[in-house]
Design a protein around this motif. Sequence first.
Motif, mmCIF file in Angstrom:
data_model
loop_
_atom_site.group_PDB
_atom_site.id
_atom_site.type_symbol
_atom_site.label_atom_id
_atom_site.label_comp_id
_atom_site.label_asym_id
_atom_site.label_seq_id
_atom_site.Cartn_x
_atom_site.Cartn_y
_atom_site.Cartn_z
ATOM 1 N N SER A 1 0.821 -1.219 0.000
ATOM 2 C CA SER A 1 0.000 0.000 0.000
ATOM 3 C C SER A 1 0.850 1.262 0.000
ATOM 4 C CB SER A 1 -1.003 0.062 1.159
ATOM 5 O OG SER A 1 -0.927 -1.014 1.994
ATOM 6 N N VAL A 2 1.981 1.247 0.684
ATOM 7 C CA VAL A 2 2.830 2.446 0.646
ATOM 8 C C VAL A 2 3.273 2.728 -0.782
ATOM 9 C CG1 VAL A 2 5.069 3.419 1.310
ATOM 10 C CG2 VAL A 2 3.676 2.288 3.017
ATOM 11 N N VAL A 3 3.750 1.693 -1.470
ATOM 12 C CA VAL A 3 4.266 1.897 -2.824
ATOM 13 C C VAL A 3 3.142 2.341 -3.767
ATOM 14 C CG1 VAL A 3 5.337 0.754 -4.795
ATOM 15 C CG2 VAL A 3 6.169 0.303 -2.490
ATOM 16 N N THR A 4 1.982 1.672 -3.678
ATOM 17 C CA THR A 4 0.889 2.009 -4.579
ATOM 18 C C THR A 4 0.358 3.410 -4.305
ATOM 19 O OG1 THR A 4 0.292 -0.278 -4.193
ATOM 20 C CG2 THR A 4 -1.137 0.961 -5.636
ATOM 21 N N GLN A 5 0.139 3.715 -3.037
ATOM 22 C CA GLN A 5 -0.465 5.019 -2.727
ATOM 23 C C GLN A 5 0.513 6.170 -2.912
ATOM 24 O OE1 GLN A 5 -2.855 5.292 0.803
ATOM 25 N NE2 GLN A 5 -3.549 3.181 0.627
ATOM 26 N N SER A 6 1.795 5.941 -2.678
ATOM 27 C CA SER A 6 2.777 7.002 -2.924
ATOM 28 C C SER A 6 2.760 7.392 -4.390
ATOM 29 C CB SER A 6 4.190 6.534 -2.570
ATOM 30 O OG SER A 6 4.286 6.249 -1.222
ATOM 31 N N GLY A 7 2.497 6.421 -5.242
ATOM 32 C CA GLY A 7 2.503 6.669 -6.678
ATOM 33 C C GLY A 7 1.559 7.785 -7.077
ATOM 34 N N THR A 8 0.455 7.944 -6.358
ATOM 35 C CA THR A 8 -0.494 8.998 -6.738
ATOM 36 C C THR A 8 -0.467 10.167 -5.756
ATOM 37 O OG1 THR A 8 -2.176 7.683 -5.625
ATOM 38 C CG2 THR A 8 -2.113 7.544 -8.005
ATOM 39 N N SER A 9 0.522 10.197 -4.859
ATOM 40 C CA SER A 9 0.469 11.205 -3.793
ATOM 41 C C SER A 9 0.562 12.635 -4.328
ATOM 42 C CB SER A 9 1.554 10.947 -2.755
ATOM 43 O OG SER A 9 2.823 11.038 -3.334
ATOM 44 N N PHE A 10 1.355 12.869 -5.351
ATOM 45 C CA PHE A 10 1.448 14.238 -5.878
ATOM 46 C C PHE A 10 0.268 14.555 -6.785
ATOM 47 C CE2 PHE A 10 6.103 13.422 -5.228
ATOM 48 C CZ PHE A 10 6.155 14.174 -4.066
ATOM 49 N N ILE A 11 -0.117 13.557 -7.590
ATOM 50 C CA ILE A 11 -1.211 13.782 -8.528
ATOM 51 C C ILE A 11 -2.501 14.102 -7.771
ATOM 52 C CG2 ILE A 11 -2.602 12.659 -10.314
ATOM 53 C CD1 ILE A 11 -0.017 11.004 -10.919
ATOM 54 N N ASN A 12 -2.728 13.409 -6.677
ATOM 55 C CA ASN A 12 -3.944 13.661 -5.905
ATOM 56 C C ASN A 12 -3.931 14.992 -5.178
ATOM 57 O OD1 ASN A 12 -5.005 11.259 -6.693
ATOM 58 N ND2 ASN A 12 -4.456 10.155 -4.826
ATOM 59 N N LEU B 1 9.073 6.965 -2.380
ATOM 60 C CA LEU B 1 9.591 8.251 -2.870
ATOM 61 C C LEU B 1 9.897 8.161 -4.364
ATOM 62 C CD1 LEU B 1 12.034 9.432 -0.047
ATOM 63 C CD2 LEU B 1 9.968 10.595 -0.804
ATOM 64 N N ILE B 2 10.534 7.063 -4.761
ATOM 65 C CA ILE B 2 10.859 6.889 -6.183
ATOM 66 C C ILE B 2 9.568 6.883 -7.004
ATOM 67 C CG2 ILE B 2 11.887 5.343 -7.904
ATOM 68 C CD1 ILE B 2 13.648 4.225 -5.644
ATOM 69 N N MET B 3 8.575 6.113 -6.530
ATOM 70 C CA MET B 3 7.329 5.976 -7.280
ATOM 71 C C MET B 3 6.566 7.297 -7.334
ATOM 72 S SD MET B 3 7.155 3.281 -8.659
ATOM 73 C CE MET B 3 8.222 1.892 -8.678
ATOM 74 N N SER B 4 6.576 8.045 -6.230
ATOM 75 C CA SER B 4 5.826 9.297 -6.199
ATOM 76 C C SER B 4 6.353 10.252 -7.271
ATOM 77 C CB SER B 4 5.904 9.944 -4.814
ATOM 78 O OG SER B 4 7.217 10.351 -4.525
ATOM 79 N N VAL B 5 7.665 10.336 -7.389
ATOM 80 C CA VAL B 5 8.254 11.233 -8.382
ATOM 81 C C VAL B 5 8.063 10.673 -9.788
ATOM 82 C CG1 VAL B 5 10.380 12.288 -9.203
ATOM 83 C CG2 VAL B 5 9.967 12.093 -6.765
ATOM 84 N N ALA B 6 8.337 9.368 -9.951
ATOM 85 C CA ALA B 6 8.298 8.773 -11.284
ATOM 86 C C ALA B 6 6.900 8.868 -11.894
ATOM 87 C CB ALA B 6 8.750 7.313 -11.210
ATOM 88 N N THR B 7 5.868 8.716 -11.079
ATOM 89 C CA THR B 7 4.509 8.738 -11.611
ATOM 90 C C THR B 7 4.135 10.110 -12.161
ATOM 91 O OG1 THR B 7 3.985 7.170 -9.888
ATOM 92 C CG2 THR B 7 2.144 8.025 -11.126
ATOM 93 N N VAL B 8 4.706 11.169 -11.570
ATOM 94 C CA VAL B 8 4.420 12.509 -12.071
ATOM 95 C C VAL B 8 4.926 12.640 -13.505
ATOM 96 C CG1 VAL B 8 4.933 14.955 -11.774
ATOM 97 C CG2 VAL B 8 4.471 13.540 -9.785
ATOM 98 N N PHE B 9 6.050 12.019 -13.785
ATOM 99 C CA PHE B 9 6.648 12.142 -15.111
ATOM 100 C C PHE B 9 6.065 11.133 -16.103
ATOM 101 C CE2 PHE B 9 9.512 14.256 -12.287
ATOM 102 C CZ PHE B 9 9.947 15.339 -13.016
ATOM 103 N N PHE B 10 5.740 9.963 -15.600
ATOM 104 C CA PHE B 10 5.150 8.934 -16.463
ATOM 105 C C PHE B 10 3.858 8.441 -15.835
ATOM 106 C CE2 PHE B 10 9.804 8.523 -16.578
ATOM 107 C CZ PHE B 10 10.022 9.011 -17.857
#
Lengths: 247, 262
Positions: free
Chosen positions: B83-94, B162-171
């Motif tokens: 859940s940390v990895v999945t939810q971090s992925g959308t943390s900035f977008i949300n 942290l990696i996923m949160s940033v990467a998802t913003v770009f991709f």
Amino acid sequence: MSNIRVENLSIKFRIYHDRSPSLKDYFANLFKGQRQAAYSDFWAVKDVSFEIKAGDRVGIVGHNGAGKSTLLKALCRVYESSDGLITVDGRIAPLLEIGAGFHPEFTGRENIYLNGAILGYTKEQLRAIEPEVIAFAELEEFIDTAVKYYSTGMYMRLAFSLATAMHPDILVLDEIFAGGDAAFMEKAKARMHDLIDKADIMIMVSHDHRLVMSLCNRVIWMDHGKLVADGSPEDIVDRYLAGKVNG
Amino acid sequence: MIKNITSFFNELWIHNTVLRQLISQQLILRYRRTALGYLWTLINPLVMMSIMAVVFSTLFKADLKTFAVFLFAGMIPWNFFSSVVTQSGTSFINNEGLIKKIYLPKGIFPLSIAFSLLIDSALSFLALFVIILVIGGSLSWAVLFIPVAYLLLFFFALGIGLIMSVATVFFRDLQHVILIAMQALFFLTPILYKPDSLVGKVAWLVDLNPVVPFIELFRAPLFQASLPSLNVILLAVLFSISAMFVGLFIFLRQEKQIVFRL
């Protein structure tokens, strides 16, 4: 004493022509060797320099898309400069968009704490100003109701009361003059003037030239990201309205 | 880098009121106006794990109680990590609306997710622990190792988050890729089965899987009533530090660009 120094500030936005690049495009372009220019750079603010000293009441005028709001957001650290330097001395209050960070599911009171924290107030400060914020917003009855059930006026009143509850050194305003009924508008205006009087520095963006003339003692004219003129309100606003850069 | 890391934590500390507000927002909000409220956080994994325990213990012809303890001990760290990895992925977008309007240190968003999930996980751990005891798990001093296990797991998950949160913003595609990847990773992690029971062509995938030692950190004290082996602990420490290092490195490099790409 507060002070703002902006030196050769430029802010670049990258505009993607069709959409944000997908992972597939990224790798496809990586292997093609030659990256296609799927985007173009847009300079929202280009090579702008000025200094604002304590006592200055600065109005920024210019057409839509001239970079006024981007400049304000850069002062409030929302946008990082692509080039150049911004030095800010003093506690800056970002009143860019009041109500940003309000959560619709939370009650008014909870939002005071959530939004207040976002605005930079400490918990103790919030506890101290809470009754005053509620009283000013005239929301005593509804403060424990979820904000999503508020009318637009109620919402604006709460956001305004909270955002203006403290006296910052540097006040940054982007076209905010609170909504609400006539009586509240009067009260809000008085509070706004009080806030401006007590601030070391006030910077505002507005398309209301009469307002700029009455509140500011200096006006900066921006056009296409560049600073084209900087001087007394009468002079600059007149020239801006006439569309002449050189008086 | 060191200077950036210090200022990263310093900024977070200055904004700790916001961080705490965001954490409580995440904890309270999901279950507002539901009759059972926060209890859903506990009920959901309990029911899921019970169903899995019944089905897979039958499939594997294992004793239900033993298998339940075995499964629970593996699911707790997995659920937290995933859940940390999945939810971090959308943390900035949300939080786009907020990020574009007001300055906040960006680390607050993935960090608030990691903290609130840690609280969720710790509470469901307590509930499961009671169940483990009731159905005959053994209680030993090794249980005192669990906080250390959580600490290591927390930093590992946060680093990847942290990696996923940033990467998802770009991709943006990544938010969907993450979901699939986590599902694949679930089956490649010895949660339903013992670490050495996946043999054959895919065994090497399990060997490469960095989540494995973290599962072991929880399973040893809870299932085997012993401390994890030194080997496992060292591996976990290594993975936590590496994940945090890479996570912070990528995050700090891209932090200022995030607002332009939302």
